[in-house]
Write an enzyme that holds these catalytic residues in place. Structure first.
Site, PDB file in Angstrom:
ATOM      1  N   HIS A 241      -1.562  10.472  -0.207  1.00  0.00           N
ATOM      2  CA  HIS A 241      -1.782   9.216  -0.908  1.00  0.00           C
ATOM      3  C   HIS A 241      -1.583   9.375  -2.410  1.00  0.00           C
ATOM      4  O   HIS A 241      -0.991   8.510  -3.057  1.00  0.00           O
ATOM      5  CB  HIS A 241      -3.198   8.692  -0.619  1.00  0.00           C
ATOM      6  CG  HIS A 241      -3.276   7.855   0.611  1.00  0.00           C
ATOM      7  ND1 HIS A 241      -3.203   8.386   1.878  1.00  0.00           N
ATOM      8  CD2 HIS A 241      -3.397   6.503   0.778  1.00  0.00           C
ATOM      9  CE1 HIS A 241      -3.283   7.418   2.771  1.00  0.00           C
ATOM     10  NE2 HIS A 241      -3.395   6.263   2.119  1.00  0.00           N
TER      11      HIS A 241
ATOM     12  N   ASP B 142       1.665 -14.819  12.327  1.00  0.00           N
ATOM     13  CA  ASP B 142       0.433 -15.268  11.686  1.00  0.00           C
ATOM     14  C   ASP B 142      -0.404 -14.043  11.301  1.00  0.00           C
ATOM     15  O   ASP B 142      -0.962 -13.375  12.171  1.00  0.00           O
ATOM     16  CB  ASP B 142      -0.351 -16.150  12.656  1.00  0.00           C
ATOM     17  CG  ASP B 142      -1.565 -16.804  12.005  1.00  0.00           C
ATOM     18  OD1 ASP B 142      -1.991 -16.331  10.928  1.00  0.00           O
ATOM     19  OD2 ASP B 142      -2.090 -17.778  12.574  1.00  0.00           O
TER      20      ASP B 142
ATOM     21  N   GLU C 156       0.840  -1.194   0.000  1.00  0.00           N
ATOM     22  CA  GLU C 156       0.000   0.000   0.000  1.00  0.00           C
ATOM     23  C   GLU C 156       0.877   1.246   0.000  1.00  0.00           C
ATOM     24  O   GLU C 156       1.550   1.555   0.995  1.00  0.00           O
ATOM     25  CB  GLU C 156      -0.916   0.022   1.224  1.00  0.00           C
ATOM     26  CG  GLU C 156      -1.808   1.257   1.281  1.00  0.00           C
ATOM     27  CD  GLU C 156      -2.642   1.351   2.539  1.00  0.00           C
ATOM     28  OE1 GLU C 156      -3.179   2.445   2.786  1.00  0.00           O
ATOM     29  OE2 GLU C 156      -2.751   0.349   3.268  1.00  0.00           O
TER      30      GLU C 156
END
Length: 457
Positions: free
Chosen positions: A450, A353, A146
């Site tokens: 972004h 995990d 991302e």
């Protein structure tokens, strides 16, 4: 019809065949019972294989399965005897020479192995962490595709480090499993509940678990009754391992011994009845927690907030409180900005995990104001107090995927020596992400950041 094997678990009685372990083999719709062989019955999850092409459907011994289904010599990938069409990119990036060569290293971690997926790895920091198991600046590997995420976390690290670092404490460490016992009615269930809650019963169970399971230190035993069901929550400390497998073995052992110790009949029991809430977010993880229960805080001076985060302590804490109240209004369990982002990137990079992100994200972020000096009443001059409560950080430095080549190499950059140290760094990373996210939102820089970070080239 092709045959397959089904193992009967005597942990739930095995009354039909007594004390021996059996396999039921279904051939042409006819069940035939036969004892398990020594090789097939070894280990808590042992099974029997009927496959001839190396594909494992969940019923295959690891000793008989092929290390890798991808054959680089012939450039073929065969599943159940049939060739699966793959392009050149598959052999370049998935079944590359190194991945096929290392196949045996992954045998305990996956089935039907065909190669590896390359995932972007970046670093953030330095991040000053002041804990009881940590006390230095860390350069932290993070795995994410991302754009802008690591840049944001890096900014949060900068704010924390320039503030002198964050303080981290581990409140407790306990992995949970809750086998459930079902009875015919609430009266019978209550009798069992009272038996399970006896101090004598708990002491006896604790001693039995410690004596029979390696690396198992019992931290809690608690019975919870819901109508005719009794959940027996078992908490263990497995040192530097996450303990998810060990506590499952403990739960299985408790199911078996309770059938022997309890004077009345236990009609049904299962290794998990839902109370453990594994791999899903729950209020249980916010309040009680499991794994490492961690708290972290940092006082960020006004000048650091302005220079690094491009806002003010007053405006930042006001926005955070508004965001948190809205989250409560919509019934959110995780009272944070985006803690799952950082946890997932941290877990993947260090061989944890990633599914535990669901549980670990049940956290709480809190921002407030701190007077710069006694008697100051001008809110615009106050410093920022930032904190997080993360009651379900599930990390390890041994077991699971921690020893796989790329994860081990990435964790070597971090240089941690124990799961406690890893948990403290993880909590500090989470706080760094909260600081930068809320600041980007409050200052109006979120959208532009972004766009700019994901359109660099």
């Amino acid at each position: 019809m092709s045959s397959f094997a089904v193992q009967l678990a005597l942990a739930r009685g095995g009354r039909a065949f007594g004390a021996r372990r059996f396999v039921l083999r279904l051939t042409d719709c006819c069940f035939v019972a036969r004892p398990l062989t020594r090789a097939a019955s070894s280990g808590p999850n042992a099974n029997v294989s009927d496959e001839k092409d190396g594909v494992n459907n969940g019923n295959q011994c690891k000793s008989s399965r092929r290390a890798c289904l991808s054959d680089r010599a012939t450039r073929t990938l065969r599943v159940h005897g049939k060739e699966v069409p793959v392009g050149n990119d598959f052999w370049e990036y998935v079944a590359d020479e190194q991945s096929v060569q290392d196949a045996v290293k992954y045998q305990n971690n996956t089935e039907n192995y065909i190669g590896t997926v390359k995932y972007p790895l970046g670093i953030i920091g330095p991040l000053q962490v002041n804990g009881e198991h940590s006390g230095r600046p860390y350069v932290v590997p993070m795995a994410s595709h991302e754009g802008a995420l690591l840049a944001s976390y890096n900014r949060g690290c900068k704010a924390i480090t320039q503030s002198g670092g964050c303080t981290v404490r581990i409140k407790r460490r306990s992995m949970l499993r809750a086998p459930v016992f079902l009875f015919d009615n609430v009266a019978s269930a209550t009798d069992f509940y009272r038996f399970a809650e006896l101090a004598e019963t708990k002491d006896r169970l604790s001693k039995h678990l410690v004596e029979n399971i390696k690396h198992c230190m019992v931290t809690s035993l608690r019975a919870i009754q819901t109508d005719r069901k009794v959940h027996l929550s078992i908490g263990i400390d497995s040192d530097d391992a996450a303990g998810q497998n060990i506590v499952t073995y403990a739960g299985d052992l408790v199911m078996r011994v309770m059938k022997t110790w309890y004077s009345a009949d236990i009609p049904e029991s299962y290794i998990e009845g839902g109370f453990n809430a594994g791999k899903r977010v729950s209020v249980l993880h916010t309040l009680i927690g499991k794994g490492h229960s961690v708290v972290v805080d940092c006082i960020v001076p006004k000048d650091v907030v302005q220079r690094v985060l491009h806002t003010t302590p007053y405006r930042l804490q006001r926005f955070q409180k508004m965001h948190s109240r809205t989250n409560e209004f919509i019934g959110g369990i995780s009272c944070t900005a985006h803690v799952a982002n950082g946890l997932a990137a941290f877990y993947i990079a260090h061989g944890q995990d990633p599914a535990c992100t669901a549980e670990s994200s049940a956290a709480v972020t809190h921002f407030d104001l701190v007077r710069p000096f006694p008697g100051c009443t001008n809110l615009e001059e106050f410093h920022l107090y930032s904190s997080m409560t993360l009651n379900t950080i599930i990390v390890a430095t041994v077991g699971g995927g921690t020893g796989l080549p790329s994860f081990k190499a990435a964790r070597s950059i971090l240089g941690v020596r124990s799961s406690n140290e890893l948990a403290e760094v993880c909590a500090a990373v989470a706080l760094a992400g909260e600081l930068s996210f809320y600041a980007a939102m409050e200052s109006g820089e979120f959208t532009a950041a972004h766009w700019n970070m994901t359109h660099k080239y």
